[in-house]
Design a protein around this motif. Structure first.
Motif, PDB file in Angstrom:
ATOM      1  N   PRO A  10       0.832  -1.197   0.000  1.00  0.00           N
ATOM      2  CA  PRO A  10       0.000   0.000   0.000  1.00  0.00           C
ATOM      3  C   PRO A  10       0.859   1.236   0.000  1.00  0.00           C
ATOM      4  CG  PRO A  10       0.124  -0.858   2.206  1.00  0.00           C
ATOM      5  CD  PRO A  10       0.905  -1.806   1.320  1.00  0.00           C
ATOM      6  N   PHE A  56      -3.222  -4.593   5.084  1.00  0.00           N
ATOM      7  CA  PHE A  56      -3.354  -3.890   3.813  1.00  0.00           C
ATOM      8  C   PHE A  56      -2.632  -4.670   2.709  1.00  0.00           C
ATOM      9  CE2 PHE A  56      -3.362  -0.649   7.157  1.00  0.00           C
ATOM     10  CZ  PHE A  56      -4.495   0.088   6.859  1.00  0.00           C
ATOM     11  N   SER A  57      -3.250  -4.754   1.532  1.00  0.00           N
ATOM     12  CA  SER A  57      -2.597  -5.322   0.351  1.00  0.00           C
ATOM     13  C   SER A  57      -2.072  -6.733   0.655  1.00  0.00           C
ATOM     14  CB  SER A  57      -1.495  -4.375  -0.120  1.00  0.00           C
ATOM     15  OG  SER A  57      -1.151  -4.611  -1.454  1.00  0.00           O
ATOM     16  N   ASP A  64      -7.905  -4.871   3.814  1.00  0.00           N
ATOM     17  CA  ASP A  64      -8.134  -3.780   2.868  1.00  0.00           C
ATOM     18  C   ASP A  64      -7.247  -3.954   1.641  1.00  0.00           C
ATOM     19  OD1 ASP A  64      -8.640  -1.412   1.563  1.00  0.00           O
ATOM     20  OD2 ASP A  64      -7.736  -0.121   3.084  1.00  0.00           O
ATOM     21  N   GLY A  65      -7.873  -4.035   0.450  1.00  0.00           N
ATOM     22  CA  GLY A  65      -7.118  -4.224  -0.784  1.00  0.00           C
ATOM     23  C   GLY A  65      -6.676  -5.667  -0.904  1.00  0.00           C
ATOM     24  N   LEU A  77      -6.148   0.973  -1.989  1.00  0.00           N
ATOM     25  CA  LEU A  77      -6.615   0.951  -0.596  1.00  0.00           C
ATOM     26  C   LEU A  77      -7.637   2.039  -0.322  1.00  0.00           C
ATOM     27  CD1 LEU A  77      -3.185   0.283   1.136  1.00  0.00           C
ATOM     28  CD2 LEU A  77      -4.803  -1.391   0.208  1.00  0.00           C
TER      29      LEU A  77
END
Length: 527
Positions: free
Chosen positions: A11, A246-247, A270-271, A497
C-alpha cells in the motif's frame, strides 16, 4: 535491470511517509542469521523464553503443541524504543521451522503504541502494511496517529516485522543486480533482448540469494509469518487476534484466519489478494487493474479544460505511448545527473495511479511534453521510498507462495505477451516479464493457490476499492466469497486501498467494526 516488485506489492500510496527508523537497520542482522538465544541489540528491548503467567500460551483452548510451548510461554520485555521513545520495542523468539522447533530460532522485532484511553481497553490491534518486504514497524511508528483517536484510545497498536523483513532476522542476498524501485516491468523496445536480459537478472538474483541467505529462504513464507502472529497474539495476552492488514497484509491475515479460525477477532483486510488465483493471473489482472485506473485518470483529464494530454481517453493513451517510445529512443536529460527513460515514465505513472496523485501526474506529463522532469522526479522519488532489505524480502516471501510468484520461462513470457497487451494496452508489456520473477528461485513454493474459508471464524471485514490498480476489486470480492464469515465493504473510488485514505465513510465503517464489532450492511458502498 530487472523488475523488483509489482506496482501492487504494497500500500505504498497509503503508507504514511516520513522519518524512517534507519538507525535500527543492520542491528539485528549483526546478531546472525539463525538465533538460538535472544539478541539484545534491538534498541531497548529483549525477550526471555521462560514461563509466563499463562501456562497455555494465551490461547483460548490451550491447544499449543508441546514442542512450541516454550515460544508461547516466553516473557517479553517492552522498553522505550531508542529513537522513538513514545513507542515500546521488544523482541519475540520464534522457531526457524515450526515442524522442527529444535532446528533453531529466529528473532522478530515488534513495536507498540500503548492505548491512550483511561477507559476499558479492548486489546491489541496488530497492523501489517503489505509488501511483502515492507517494515510494519516503520509503518506504525510513522503512521500511528492516522488511526482515529477512538481506536488509539481502546487498542494498543502493535506491529511486527515478519520473518526475513528489515528488523526481524532479515533476508540479505547481497546482490548487485539492479532492480527497479517501483517494481514494474519494462516496455519491450527489442522484445527478445529485453526478456532475455530480465531472465538473466532473475537468475543472478536467485543465485545470490541461495549463496547468502540459503538457510533462511525456506522459512520466510506467509504460513510461517502467520504462525508467528499467533505466538505474538498469545504473548500480548489476547485470546483472539485483532488485525488490520493492507494489500499483501490481507493475504497474511487470510492465511492466519484459515490456520486459526477460532482465534480470529476483529479482522479488517483492505485491498485484498485472492489466495485462489495463480501467479499468471496475479500479474495479468494487475496489468488490467492499472489499465482501468489509467482510463479513469484519462477520463477525468478530458473533463478538464486545461488537460494537456488530449481530448479523449484514446488520444490521451496515445500521448502516453508516444512519450514512452520517444523516451526509449532518446532519454530526456536534465542537468548532468538526470536521464528519464520510457521505463521511468511508466514507473512514475503507476506510482501516481496507486496514490492516486492525479494533479501531480498531469503536471508531470505536461512537464515531460515541455522537456521538464521536475514533477516526474517527484513521483520517481516517492516510488523509491523503500527501506532496508525490502527488495530481497519481497522475492524471498513471494517465491514461497504460488498465488504471488509465477515461475515462467522466457519463451512462455513471449507467448503470453499478446494476452497481456490485449488486457492492458498501456501496461501489459510492463508486467509480462514479471512472470519470470521466481523461475530461478532456489526454493520451491510451499503455499499453493487455494481458496481460504476459515470455518467458524468471527466476521472478517474485507474492504475493496472499485478502481484499485494494484489489488483489483475482483480480488476483494473473491476473498469475501471464500471466507465463511466475510463481509465486503465497497469503496467506489480510485487508488490503492481505502481505509485511512481520506474517505470518512470508509473510516467510520471500519472503526465501527473495530470498536464495536458492528459490520456494515450487506452491499454497503462508500463513494
Amino acid at each position: 535491470m530487472i523488475p523488483a516488485r509489482d506496482a501492487g506489492r504494497t500500500p505504498d500510496g497509503g503508507r504514511i511517509r516520513g522519518r524512517r527508523l534507519r538507525g535500527r537497520v543492520g542491528v539485528l542482522g549483526a546478531c546472525g542469521l539463525l538465533l538460538t538465544a535472544p539478541c539484545v541489540a534491538w534498541p531497548g528491548a529483549a525477550s526471555t523464553v521462560a514461563p509466563s503467567a499463562r501456562a497455555d500460551g494465551g490461547t483460548a483452548d490451550g491447544g499449543v503443541p508441546q514442542g512450541l510451548r516454550r515460544y508461547y510461554q516466553q516473557r517479553l520485555v517492552w522498553e522505550p524504543c531508542l529513537d522513538v521513545p513514545s513507542f515500546q520495542c521488544t523482541e519475540v523468539t520464534v522457531p526457524l521451522d515450526y515442524a522442527d522447533p529444535d532446528a533453531g530460532d529466529l528473532l522478530l522485532a515488534a513495536t507498540r503504541k500503548r492505548a491512550t484511553g483511561s477507559g476499558a481497553r479492548i486489546g491489541s490491534l496488530l497492523v501489517n502494511p503489505g509488501g511483502p518486504g515492507e517494515s510494519a514497524v516503520d509503518y506504525l511508528t510513522d503512521g500511528a496517529d492516522y488511526f482515529s483517536p477512538s481506536v488509539r484510545a481502546a487498542y494498543d497498536l502493535v506491529a511486527v516485522d515478519p520473518r526475513g523483513v528489515q528488523y526481524s532476522t532479515p533476508v540479505t542476498c547481497e546482490s548487485d543486480t539492479v532492480t527497479t524501485a517501483a517494481g514494474a516491468g519494462r516496455r519491450l523496445s527489442d522484445e527478445a533482448v529485453e526478456i532475455a536480459s530480465d531472465e538473466t537478472g532473475y537468475a543472478q538474483l536467485g543465485n545470490a540469494c541461495a549463496k547468502h541467505a540459503g538457510q533462511l529462504l525456506p522459512h520466510v513464507g506467509t504460513v510461517d509469518a502467520a504462525r508467528d502472529m499467533d505466538v505474538l497474539r498469545a504473548l500480548l495476552g489476547d485470546d483472539r487476534l485483532h488485525y488490520v492488514g493492507f494489500s499483501y497484509g490481507t493475504y497474511l491475515g487470510a492465511t492466519y484466519a484459515d490456520l486459526f479460525p477460532s482465534r480470529v477477532g476483529r479482522m479488517v483486510l483492505d485491498g485484498a489478494v485472492d489466495p485462489a488465483m495463480d501467479g499468471y493471473q496475479r500479474f495479468l489482472q494487475t496489468a488490467g487493474g492499472f489499465q482501468v485506473a489509467w482510463e479513469s485518470f484519462a477520463a477525468d483529464c478530458v473533463a478538464r479544460p486545461d488537460c494537456p494530454l488530449g481530448h479523449s481517453v484514446k488520444e490521451i493513451s496515445r500521448t502516453l505511448d508516444t512519450l514512452r517510445r520517444s523516451l526509449d529512443r532518446v532519454p530526456l536529460r536534465q542537468g548532468k545527473d538526470i536521464s528519464i527513460t520510457g521505463d521511468d515514465l511508466l514507473v512514475a505513472v503507476t506510482t501516481a495511479l496507486r496514490e492516486p496523485a492525479w494533479d501531480l501526474l498531469r503536471e508531470a506529463l505536461r512537464g515531460v511534453l515541455a522537456g521538464d522532469t521536475t514533477a516526474l522526479q517527484q513521483l520517481l522519488g516517492s516510488s523509491e521510498d523503500t527501506s532496508g532489505n525490502a527488495d530481497d524480502a519481497f522475492f524471498a516471501v513471494s517465491c514461497l507462495s504460488a498465488p504471488l510468484a509465477p515461475r515462467f520461462t522466457a519463451a512462455q513470457v513471449r507467448a503470453a505477451l499478446p494476452q497481456f497487451r490485449h488486457t492492458s494496452p498501456q501496461f501489459g508489456e510492463f508486467y509480462a516479464p514479471q512472470l519470470m520473477q521466481c523461475a530461478y528461485w532456489p526454493v520451491p513454493p510451499a503455499q499453493p493457490a487455494k481458496p481460504v474459508s476459515a470455518p467458524g471464524a468471527a466476521p472478517v471485514l474485507v474492504v475493496g476499492t472499485t478502481r484499485d490498480p494494484a489489488t483489483p476489486y475482483s480480488w476483494s470480492k473473491a476473498l469475501t466469497r471464500q471466507l465463511s464469515s466475510g463481509r465486503l465493504l465497497t469503496y467506489d473510488g480510485d487508488g490503492h486501498l481505502a481505509y485511512l485514505r481520506g474517505s470518512a465513510c470508509v473510516d467510520t465503517a471500519v472503526d465501527r467494526y473495530v470498536m464495536l464489532g458492528q459490520l456494515p450492511p450487506v452491499g454497503a458502498t462508500c463513494t
